[in-house]
Design a protein around this motif. Structure first.
Motif, short mmCIF file in Angstrom:
data_model
loop_
_atom_site.label_atom_id
_atom_site.label_comp_id
_atom_site.label_asym_id
_atom_site.label_seq_id
_atom_site.Cartn_x
_atom_site.Cartn_y
_atom_site.Cartn_z
N GLN A 146 0.82 -1.17 0.05
CA GLN A 146 -0.11 0.06 -0.17
C GLN A 146 0.79 1.36 0.06
N MET A 147 0.52 2.30 -1.06
CA MET A 147 1.11 3.34 -0.79
C MET A 147 0.15 4.30 -0.39
N PRO A 148 0.39 5.50 0.16
CA PRO A 148 1.64 6.06 0.60
C PRO A 148 2.13 5.67 1.77
N LEU A 149 1.79 4.53 2.75
CA LEU A 149 2.31 4.04 3.96
C LEU A 149 3.70 3.40 3.67
N ARG A 150 3.66 2.79 2.68
CA ARG A 150 5.01 2.02 2.40
C ARG A 150 6.00 3.19 2.34
N VAL A 151 5.96 4.31 1.59
CA VAL A 151 7.01 5.18 1.46
C VAL A 151 7.15 5.84 2.79
N LEU A 152 6.14 6.35 3.54
CA LEU A 152 6.32 7.09 4.77
C LEU A 152 7.00 6.22 5.73
N ASP A 153 6.97 4.90 5.71
CA ASP A 153 7.52 4.17 6.82
C ASP A 153 8.85 4.21 6.48
N GLU A 154 9.28 4.27 5.04
CA GLU A 154 10.85 4.22 4.92
C GLU A 154 11.34 5.44 5.25
N GLU A 170 10.25 7.61 7.69
CA GLU A 170 10.16 7.80 9.07
C GLU A 170 11.56 6.94 9.65
N PHE A 171 11.59 5.73 9.17
CA PHE A 171 12.77 4.92 9.63
C PHE A 171 14.26 5.73 9.32
N HIS A 178 7.73 15.47 11.03
CA HIS A 178 6.77 15.95 9.96
C HIS A 178 6.29 14.31 9.40
N VAL A 179 7.25 13.45 8.90
CA VAL A 179 6.92 12.30 8.42
C VAL A 179 5.81 11.35 9.36
N VAL A 180 5.97 11.45 10.81
CA VAL A 180 4.97 10.65 11.63
C VAL A 180 3.55 11.62 11.53
N ARG A 181 3.73 12.59 11.28
CA ARG A 181 2.26 13.51 11.36
C ARG A 181 1.48 12.96 9.94
N PHE A 182 2.27 12.95 8.91
CA PHE A 182 1.61 12.23 7.68
C PHE A 182 1.46 11.06 8.06
N VAL A 183 2.20 10.11 8.49
CA VAL A 183 1.72 8.65 8.75
C VAL A 183 0.50 8.80 9.38
N GLU A 184 0.26 9.52 10.38
CA GLU A 184 -1.04 9.59 11.29
C GLU A 184 -2.06 9.84 10.30
N SER A 185 -1.89 11.04 9.58
CA SER A 185 -2.85 11.72 8.47
C SER A 185 -3.45 10.32 7.70
N GLN A 237 -0.30 13.73 -3.21
CA GLN A 237 0.59 14.70 -3.60
C GLN A 237 1.49 15.17 -2.80
N GLN A 238 1.00 15.52 -1.54
CA GLN A 238 2.05 15.96 -0.52
C GLN A 238 2.75 15.01 0.16
N VAL A 239 2.29 13.82 0.48
CA VAL A 239 3.03 12.80 0.53
C VAL A 239 4.42 12.48 -0.16
#
Length: 142
Positions: free
Chosen positions: A8-16, A18-19, A59-66, A80-82
């Motif tokens: 699943q995108m965008p969680l996949r890239v946000l997870d990366e 964030e780490f 910022h990345v954590v906030r986007f993950v939560e959103s 697009q923001q992600v």
């Protein structure tokens, strides 16, 4: 990468992101601790980098939560923001790599510390790994 979200995108890239932003922030501490006599200008710059990378991480954590709160209904604007955030993270990692290479090549304290050179090379390799992942995911979206 955590695979609890499947492909699943965008969680996949946000997870990366964030780490790796957390890793890069921690790497600034590693460099400061490893090179006891590191020049003050680099110590100060590493502290600034730590702050910047921690801010990006948040910022990345906030986007993950959103994204999680939006369920499967991610708006095109959020999507697009992600992608923009990930692109920023990628460019930030490029700049961090340049800084690490500068420390390795210009610091007298590092030049006299073979272990520090190896660790800095490893830090650079890890940030380059993130860049590769981010580029792959971003390019898949085009």
């Amino acid at each position: 990468m955590q695979y609890y979200y499947g492909n699943q995108m965008p969680l996949r890239v946000l997870d990366e992101a964030e780490f790796w932003k957390q890793q890069e922030a921690e790497h600034t501490v590693v460099m400061r601790e490893l090179v006891q006599n590191l020049e003050q200008e680099y110590v100060d710059a590493l502290k600034r980098w730590e702050d910047v990378l921690n801010t990006t991480h948040q910022h990345v954590v906030r986007f993950v939560e959103s994204v999680i709160r939006s369920g499967n209904q991610i708006s095109p604007q959020l999507y697009q923001q992600v992608l923009d955030l990930v692109s920023f993270c990628l460019q930030e990692s490029v700049a961090f790599i340049q800084f690490c290479r500068q420390v390795k090549s210009e610091s007298a304290a590092v030049s006299n510390n073979p272990t520090a050179k190896v660790v800095i090379d490893h830090i650079v390799d890890e940030s380059e790994y993130f860049i590769g992942i981010a580029q792959t995911i971003l390019y898949e979206q085009n």
